[in-house]
Design an enzyme around this catalytic site. Structure first.
Site, PDB file in Angstrom:
ATOM      1  N   HIS A  62      -7.530 -26.534  -8.200  1.00  0.00           N
ATOM      2  CA  HIS A  62      -8.028 -26.314  -9.513  1.00  0.00           C
ATOM      3  C   HIS A  62      -7.055 -25.470 -10.345  1.00  0.00           C
ATOM      4  CE1 HIS A  62     -12.036 -27.579  -7.981  1.00  0.00           C
ATOM      5  NE2 HIS A  62     -11.741 -26.932  -6.951  1.00  0.00           N
TER       6      HIS A  62
ATOM      7  N   GLU B  31       7.281  -9.045  -1.682  1.00  0.00           N
ATOM      8  CA  GLU B  31       7.755  -7.682  -1.610  1.00  0.00           C
ATOM      9  C   GLU B  31       9.101  -7.541  -1.373  1.00  0.00           C
ATOM     10  OE1 GLU B  31       4.321  -5.011   0.368  1.00  0.00           O
ATOM     11  OE2 GLU B  31       4.911  -6.518   1.600  1.00  0.00           O
TER      12      GLU B  31
ATOM     13  N   TRP C 234       9.355   9.925  -6.426  1.00  0.00           N
ATOM     14  CA  TRP C 234       9.067   8.540  -6.825  1.00  0.00           C
ATOM     15  C   TRP C 234       8.280   8.765  -7.962  1.00  0.00           C
ATOM     16  CZ3 TRP C 234       4.967   5.095  -7.798  1.00  0.00           C
ATOM     17  CH2 TRP C 234       5.379   3.955  -7.942  1.00  0.00           C
TER      18      TRP C 234
ATOM     19  N   GLU D 187      -1.243 -13.019   2.852  1.00  0.00           N
ATOM     20  CA  GLU D 187      -0.181 -12.035   3.505  1.00  0.00           C
ATOM     21  C   GLU D 187       1.228 -12.568   3.603  1.00  0.00           C
ATOM     22  OE1 GLU D 187      -0.151  -8.888   4.047  1.00  0.00           O
ATOM     23  OE2 GLU D 187       1.121  -8.632   5.543  1.00  0.00           O
TER      24      GLU D 187
ATOM     25  N   CYS E 171       6.518  10.095  -2.771  1.00  0.00           N
ATOM     26  CA  CYS E 171       7.539  11.474  -2.688  1.00  0.00           C
ATOM     27  C   CYS E 171       7.016  11.750  -1.376  1.00  0.00           C
ATOM     28  CB  CYS E 171       6.674  12.116  -3.597  1.00  0.00           C
ATOM     29  SG  CYS E 171       6.948  11.802  -5.345  1.00  0.00           S
TER      30      CYS E 171
ATOM     31  N   ARG F 102       9.775   5.767   2.816  1.00  0.00           N
ATOM     32  CA  ARG F 102       8.519   5.626   2.064  1.00  0.00           C
ATOM     33  C   ARG F 102       8.857   5.286   0.733  1.00  0.00           C
ATOM     34  NH1 ARG F 102       4.824   9.278   4.333  1.00  0.00           N
ATOM     35  NH2 ARG F 102       3.728   9.332   2.259  1.00  0.00           N
TER      36      ARG F 102
ATOM     37  N   LYS G 170       6.075   3.062   0.578  1.00  0.00           N
ATOM     38  CA  LYS G 170       5.355   2.571   1.762  1.00  0.00           C
ATOM     39  C   LYS G 170       3.879   3.157   1.693  1.00  0.00           C
ATOM     40  CE  LYS G 170       4.975   1.411   6.048  1.00  0.00           C
ATOM     41  NZ  LYS G 170       4.471   0.089   6.288  1.00  0.00           N
TER      42      LYS G 170
ATOM     43  N   ASN H 194       4.528  16.408  -4.349  1.00  0.00           N
ATOM     44  CA  ASN H 194       3.665  15.275  -4.235  1.00  0.00           C
ATOM     45  C   ASN H 194       2.464  15.308  -4.846  1.00  0.00           C
ATOM     46  OD1 ASN H 194       5.954  14.986  -2.684  1.00  0.00           O
ATOM     47  ND2 ASN H 194       4.801  14.419  -0.759  1.00  0.00           N
ATOM     48  N   GLY H 195       2.184  14.211  -5.805  1.00  0.00           N
ATOM     49  CA  GLY H 195       0.725  14.262  -6.452  1.00  0.00           C
ATOM     50  C   GLY H 195       0.899  14.134  -7.791  1.00  0.00           C
TER      51      GLY H 195
ATOM     52  N   LYS I  40       4.550 -10.870   1.798  1.00  0.00           N
ATOM     53  CA  LYS I  40       5.396 -10.603   2.505  1.00  0.00           C
ATOM     54  C   LYS I  40       6.720 -10.991   1.578  1.00  0.00           C
ATOM     55  CE  LYS I  40       4.211  -8.111   4.233  1.00  0.00           C
ATOM     56  NZ  LYS I  40       3.188  -7.147   4.359  1.00  0.00           N
TER      57      LYS I  40
HETATM   58  C1  G6P Z   1       1.575   0.091   0.036  1.00  0.00           C
HETATM   59  C2  G6P Z   1       2.453  -0.573   0.899  1.00  0.00           C
HETATM   60  C3  G6P Z   1       1.782  -1.822   1.386  1.00  0.00           C
HETATM   61  C4  G6P Z   1       0.566  -1.282   1.937  1.00  0.00           C
HETATM   62  C5  G6P Z   1      -0.534  -0.689   0.985  1.00  0.00           C
HETATM   63  C6  G6P Z   1      -1.597  -0.072   1.784  1.00  0.00           C
HETATM   64  O1  G6P Z   1       1.471  -0.959  -1.141  1.00  0.00           O
HETATM   65  O2  G6P Z   1       3.842  -1.189   0.560  1.00  0.00           O
HETATM   66  O3  G6P Z   1       2.440  -2.557   2.645  1.00  0.00           O
HETATM   67  O4  G6P Z   1      -0.183  -2.556   2.609  1.00  0.00           O
HETATM   68  O5  G6P Z   1       0.333   0.396   0.410  1.00  0.00           O
HETATM   69  O6  G6P Z   1      -1.340   1.090   2.543  1.00  0.00           O
HETATM   70  P1  G6P Z   1      -2.017   1.569   3.672  1.00  0.00           P
HETATM   71  O7  G6P Z   1      -1.280   2.699   4.220  1.00  0.00           O
HETATM   72  O8  G6P Z   1      -3.140   2.192   3.130  1.00  0.00           O
HETATM   73  O9  G6P Z   1      -2.506   0.608   4.716  1.00  0.00           O
END
Ligand code: G6P
Length: 607
Positions: free
Chosen positions: A503, A487, A73, A480, A2, A27, A602, A99-100, A484
């Protein structure tokens, strides 16, 4: 997640609010709305879907000079028009954005319903609006204060009232809020990006504080009405940094920015002649850090992957036992924090709820807590004992790219800083930081091969299952790379330490399945070559990431992407770049919304 924007000043509020909401889009959100206030008049417009839908509904010639805007959100209740914020009380004179999560929402809702209140939405936020309405007797700040005494949970919230048209009251507990300060106007936002077009002068609202903002004044108090004095600070990011600058997507821009962002991250921190690392943020805790017996790195998502690389670096360079914890697990599992335990929290935003909670837990148990954070002034940066900023500039694309390489760089610097105070020789430190200083230029060279990576993406973009394999330092890189792809292109991808493939996951390999193998030079190179053979003999198509000059690998793989040579601990800084680009091009080819992938946020500010 949010987003909040507020304006109180002399200019019409609506264009400022809508532009602010646009800046918050990155976000992640599913609905949006605005509230405009004039004497005895409160107008709310809200809708499910994109800001562009909201733009069609609002009147851009509206003259009101006070207002709030919100991107939601969904947590409580579906993402529909009714549950979108702002929410009003029964009188329709008070509007709230939030937010929250309000944890005692059920109990408060039942109490208010017994009192005759009829709720319009399923949200916890409406409970706050109704509570404020119930307490309101002509002083909005007082009513907010009274309402918050009844509420438990987290909030960054803003409230307006038709009876006080030049006032915004805001409050914060666990969810960030900043006040933008300008001549004859103030802005309020959950994220500096929303207000940068208007001002760089900000005041950070602290946890447990209430702010009363008018065009000419802001006033901060605690929940118990004790005045709080705050300095005005300057946001270091510029408007240009949060704009696309000719790129098609923020993700591509941020991938391509990495040579510059890492040079910024390193600036002033390494001394090649002396073989020394200077980290101003650690000076005050260096003695305690040097005595550390146990390091715990914690984070979520990409930050957790960076922490995994950090674990290997810290153990190799400092010989201090190091472990990595998902912040969400650490906080609930009665962690062992002994004398000499140092907890390092890694986070781009510095606002991830689980990472913050894990850090709080560690601090309460007596650990020295350090932050590796990008956003200056964020909650994590403020609540850790010390830390090191990434300084890679704002990251807007939801899929983290330059923050990951920034995190790796900072962790490498920290490991070397500490290593020099433990067992690392001056010669080894010089070699390490010299290699680190070359990384930005080396990344540039990889980015120049972007077209070859597009060819890889074109060939496999229609495949629904991918594997990513790596060993040692490149095992987290494989995780990672897979993240990517998942996501932003919604392809199922798994990252594995290559030896683990036998395994179980080897059963997944079918004819033509893309298997990305990070096969750079290092002590495990021969082992990874065997893993490539295992994949090939089951029909998998190998996309190898190899060290420049390795001719042999071309005979074993369908595609080879070359990266320059560097020290093993620094290899992830190079090997991740082709993985970011493969994911990017694949997502574009599949028509996915790269910067705003479905269901993702985000910054995950709720549990
Ligand atoms: C969300 C984002 C990720 C990020 C993670 C941790 O899931 O989509 O891209 O790695 O949060 O976020 P931070 O701001 O704590 O690195």
């Amino acid at each position: 997640m949010c987003g909040i924007i507020g304006y109180v000043g002399r200019r019409p509020a609506i264009p400022i609010l809508v532009e602010g909401l646009r800046r918050l889009e990155y976000r992640g959100y599913d609905s949006a709305g605005v509230a405009l206030v004039a004497p005895n008049d409160l107008q709310v417009t809200k809708t499910a879907g994109r800001i562009s839908v909201l733009e069609q509904m609002v009147d851009f010639s509206a003259s009101q000079t006070t207002g709030l805007g919100h991107t939601r959100w969904a947590t409580h209740g579906a993402p529909n028009d009714i549950n979108a914020h702002p929410h009003t009380d029964s009188s329709g004179r008070i509007a709230v954005i939030h937010n929250g999560i309000i944890e005692n929402d059920r109990a408060l809702r039942t109490f208010l319903e017994r009192d005759g209140v009829t709720f319009k939405s399923e949200t916890d936020t409406e409970v706050i609006a109704q509570l404020i309405g119930r307490f309101y007797k002509g002083d909005l700040e007082r009513a907010v204060r009274q309402a918050l005494h009844e509420v438990s949970g987290t909030y960054g919230m803003a409230v307006v009232c038709a009876d006080e048209p030049e006032v915004i009251v805001a409050a914060r507990k666990g969810s960030p809020l900043i006040i933008g300060v300008n001549h004859d106007e103030h802005l309020l936002a959950s994220d500096a990006a929303a207000i940068l077009a208007h001002t760089k002068h900000v005041v950070y609202v602290g946890d447990g504080e209430i702010a009363r903002i008018t065009p000419t004044e802001y006033r901060l108090t605690t929940l118990d009405a004790i005045p709080v004095t705050k300095e005005i600070e300057e946001v270091e990011w510029s408007l240009e940094q949060i704009e696309l600058a000719g790129y098609e997507h923020f993700m591509l821009k941020e991938i391509c920015e990495q040579p510059t962002s890492l040079a910024d991250c390193l600036r002033g921190r390494i001394d090649l002649r002396e073989g020394a690392v200077h980290l101003g943020g650690l000076v005050d805790c260096t003695r305690e850090l040097t005595r550390a017996k146990h390091l715990i790195l914690s984070g979520c998502g990409t930050a957790w992957h960076a922490a995994l690389v950090g674990e290997y670096m810290f153990e190799e360079l400092t010989r201090i036992p190091t472990e990595v914890e998902y912040a969400s697990e650490f906080r609930y599992r009665n962690p062992i924090i002994d004398d000499g335990t140092v907890v390092i929290s890694v986070s781009q935003s510095g606002e991830t709820a689980d990472t913050l909670a894990a850090q709080t837990e560690a601090k309460q148990r007596g650990a020295l807590t350090l932050g590796v954070v990008n956003v200056v002034g964020s909650t994590l940066a403020r609540q850790t004992d010390a830390g090191v900023y990434l300084h890679v500039g704002p990251e807007i694309g939801v899929a983290s790219t330059k923050a990951f390489t920034g995190q790796l760089t900072v962790l490498a610097l920290m490991a070397c800083y500490l290593g020099r105070r433990k067992h690392m020789s001056p010669g080894a430190a010089t070699e390490f930081i010299t290699a680190l200083s070359r990384i930005p230029k080396q990344i540039n060279g990889i980015i120049e091969q972007a077209d070859d990576l597009k060819v890889v993406a074109q060939r496999y973009a229609d495949r629904e299952n991918w594997l990513y394999l790596g060993r040692g330092y490149n095992y987290p890189t494989a995780l990672e790379g897979a993240l990517k792809l998942k996501e932003i292109s919604y392809i199922h991808a798994e990252g594995l330490p290559a030896a683990e493939m036998k395994h179980g996951p080897i059963a997944l390999i079918t004819e033509g399945m893309p298997v990305v193998v990070i096969a750079t030079e290092g002590i495990q190179y021969d082992k990874i070559v065997s893993n490539i053979s295992e994949v090939r003999s089951r029909g998998g198509s190998v996309i190898a990431i190899a060290t420049e000059g390795n001719k042999e690998i071309a005979k074993m793989a369908e595609h080879v992407v070359y990266v320059p040579e560097t020290l093993e601990p620094l290899q992830p800084l190079l090997t991740v770049i082709p993985l970011q680009l493969i994911a990017y091009h694949t997502a574009v080819l599949r028509g996915c919304n790269v910067d705003k992938p479905r269901n993702l946020a985000k910054s995950v500010t709720v549990e």
